[in-house]
Motif scaffolding. Sequence first.
Motif, PDB file in Angstrom:
ATOM      1  N   ALA A  19       0.801  -1.223   0.000  1.00 27.46           N
ATOM      2  CA  ALA A  19       0.000   0.000   0.000  1.00 27.46           C
ATOM      3  C   ALA A  19       0.834   1.273   0.000  1.00 27.46           C
ATOM      4  N   ILE A  20       2.015   1.247   0.574  1.00 24.71           N
ATOM      5  CA  ILE A  20       2.795   2.488   0.662  1.00 24.71           C
ATOM      6  C   ILE A  20       3.075   3.105  -0.713  1.00 24.71           C
ATOM      7  N   PRO A  21       3.457   2.340  -1.719  1.00 20.59           N
ATOM      8  CA  PRO A  21       3.672   2.990  -3.027  1.00 20.59           C
ATOM      9  C   PRO A  21       2.389   3.577  -3.624  1.00 20.59           C
ATOM     10  N   LEU A  22       1.246   3.080  -3.213  1.00 18.30           N
ATOM     11  CA  LEU A  22      -0.017   3.538  -3.778  1.00 18.30           C
ATOM     12  C   LEU A  22      -0.591   4.751  -3.056  1.00 18.30           C
ATOM     13  N   ILE A  23      -0.082   5.048  -1.874  1.00 21.21           N
ATOM     14  CA  ILE A  23      -0.594   6.178  -1.106  1.00 21.21           C
ATOM     15  C   ILE A  23       0.099   7.443  -1.589  1.00 21.21           C
ATOM     16  N   LEU A  24      -0.684   8.357  -2.093  1.00 27.84           N
ATOM     17  CA  LEU A  24      -0.123   9.631  -2.506  1.00 27.84           C
ATOM     18  C   LEU A  24      -1.175  10.721  -2.425  1.00 27.84           C
ATOM     19  N   PHE A  25      -0.686  11.911  -2.334  1.00 24.19           N
ATOM     20  CA  PHE A  25      -1.550  13.078  -2.287  1.00 24.19           C
ATOM     21  C   PHE A  25      -1.128  13.963  -3.448  1.00 24.19           C
ATOM     22  N   PRO A  26      -2.005  14.243  -4.382  1.00 19.49           N
ATOM     23  CA  PRO A  26      -1.596  14.915  -5.622  1.00 19.49           C
ATOM     24  C   PRO A  26      -1.099  16.350  -5.441  1.00 19.49           C
ATOM     25  N   LYS A  27      -1.344  16.964  -4.306  1.00 15.62           N
ATOM     26  CA  LYS A  27      -0.930  18.358  -4.125  1.00 15.62           C
ATOM     27  C   LYS A  27       0.452  18.499  -3.494  1.00 15.62           C
ATOM     28  N   THR A  28       1.143  17.383  -3.238  1.00 16.73           N
ATOM     29  CA  THR A  28       2.501  17.472  -2.687  1.00 16.73           C
ATOM     30  C   THR A  28       3.498  17.014  -3.732  1.00 16.73           C
ATOM     31  N   SER A  29       4.707  17.501  -3.613  1.00 10.89           N
ATOM     32  CA  SER A  29       5.753  17.113  -4.564  1.00 10.89           C
ATOM     33  C   SER A  29       7.018  16.662  -3.833  1.00 10.89           C
ATOM     34  N   GLU A  30       6.866  16.217  -2.618  1.00  8.17           N
ATOM     35  CA  GLU A  30       8.008  15.791  -1.831  1.00  8.17           C
ATOM     36  C   GLU A  30       8.363  14.345  -2.164  1.00  8.17           C
ATOM     37  N   LEU A  31       9.624  14.008  -1.967  1.00  6.97           N
ATOM     38  CA  LEU A  31      10.067  12.649  -2.209  1.00  6.97           C
ATOM     39  C   LEU A  31       9.479  11.698  -1.173  1.00  6.97           C
ATOM     40  N   PHE A  32       9.591  12.057   0.101  1.00  9.49           N
ATOM     41  CA  PHE A  32       9.021  11.256   1.172  1.00  9.49           C
ATOM     42  C   PHE A  32       7.813  12.018   1.703  1.00  9.49           C
ATOM     43  N   GLU A  33       6.667  11.694   1.185  1.00  2.27           N
ATOM     44  CA  GLU A  33       5.472  12.434   1.537  1.00  2.27           C
ATOM     45  C   GLU A  33       5.053  12.159   2.973  1.00  2.27           C
ATOM     46  N   PHE A  34       4.512  13.192   3.611  1.00  3.55           N
ATOM     47  CA  PHE A  34       4.113  13.113   5.004  1.00  3.55           C
ATOM     48  C   PHE A  34       3.053  12.040   5.228  1.00  3.55           C
ATOM     49  N   ASN A  35       2.103  11.909   4.303  1.00  4.08           N
ATOM     50  CA  ASN A  35       1.043  10.920   4.484  1.00  4.08           C
ATOM     51  C   ASN A  35       1.582   9.492   4.422  1.00  4.08           C
ATOM     52  N   LYS A  36       2.614   9.252   3.636  1.00  2.00           N
ATOM     53  CA  LYS A  36       3.221   7.921   3.605  1.00  2.00           C
ATOM     54  C   LYS A  36       3.929   7.620   4.919  1.00  2.00           C
ATOM     55  N   ILE A  37       4.589   8.623   5.471  1.00  2.00           N
ATOM     56  CA  ILE A  37       5.298   8.429   6.728  1.00  2.00           C
ATOM     57  C   ILE A  37       4.312   8.160   7.860  1.00  2.00           C
ATOM     58  N   VAL A  38       3.216   8.901   7.871  1.00  2.00           N
ATOM     59  CA  VAL A  38       2.192   8.686   8.898  1.00  2.00           C
ATOM     60  C   VAL A  38       1.611   7.284   8.771  1.00  2.00           C
ATOM     61  N   PHE A  39       1.337   6.841   7.550  1.00  2.00           N
ATOM     62  CA  PHE A  39       0.819   5.483   7.335  1.00  2.00           C
ATOM     63  C   PHE A  39       1.833   4.443   7.808  1.00  2.00           C
ATOM     64  N   LEU A  40       3.093   4.648   7.494  1.00  2.00           N
ATOM     65  CA  LEU A  40       4.148   3.741   7.952  1.00  2.00           C
ATOM     66  C   LEU A  40       4.186   3.679   9.472  1.00  2.00           C
ATOM     67  N   TYR A  41       4.104   4.835  10.134  1.00  2.00           N
ATOM     68  CA  TYR A  41       4.103   4.860  11.597  1.00  2.00           C
ATOM     69  C   TYR A  41       2.889   4.133  12.178  1.00  2.00           C
ATOM     70  N   LEU A  42       1.719   4.315  11.570  1.00  2.00           N
ATOM     71  CA  LEU A  42       0.505   3.651  12.070  1.00  2.00           C
ATOM     72  C   LEU A  42       0.597   2.132  11.944  1.00  2.00           C
ATOM     73  N   ILE A  43       1.039   1.658  10.802  1.00  2.00           N
ATOM     74  CA  ILE A  43       1.151   0.204  10.609  1.00  2.00           C
ATOM     75  C   ILE A  43       2.235  -0.364  11.527  1.00  2.00           C
ATOM     76  N   THR A  44       3.347   0.323  11.653  1.00  2.00           N
ATOM     77  CA  THR A  44       4.425  -0.146  12.532  1.00  2.00           C
ATOM     78  C   THR A  44       3.954  -0.217  13.978  1.00  2.00           C
ATOM     79  N   THR A  45       3.218   0.789  14.408  1.00  2.00           N
ATOM     80  CA  THR A  45       2.671   0.789  15.769  1.00  2.00           C
ATOM     81  C   THR A  45       1.685  -0.359  15.960  1.00  2.00           C
ATOM     82  N   SER A  46       0.879  -0.628  14.954  1.00  2.00           N
ATOM     83  CA  SER A  46      -0.085  -1.738  15.034  1.00  2.00           C
ATOM     84  C   SER A  46       0.618  -3.082  15.126  1.00  2.00           C
TER      85      SER A  46
END
Length: 99
Positions: A19-46
């Motif tokens: 899922a991480i490669p598929l999560i994106l927000f079209p209004k950002t242009s960062e390499l490591f997008e904040f929403n991907k990092i948050v998703f990674l943190y949530l799954i890791t915590t789970s």
Amino acid sequence: MTYKLRQIIVVLFHVLFFAIPLILFPKTSELFEFNKIVFLYLITTSVAACWIFISIIEKKVTINRSLLDWPIIIFLSTQLLSSLLSIETRTSIFGYYSR
């Protein structure tokens, strides 16, 4: 109960890897997008919470040994040292910056 928790861990790892490669927000242009990092943190915590629950239920901490133990320990040690000695510690720990 532990069998179901172990199944949840496997499913969470599959969700994480696919899922991480598929999560994106079209209004950002960062390499490591904040929403991907948050998703990674949530799954890791789970995953960590499921593992802790399994350890509490079984009343023992189980860590499987492998050939990668020492390389992983060395890698994590260098990352920790790098984060602690970084010019911007907050960025090193949380992994998000803005320009």
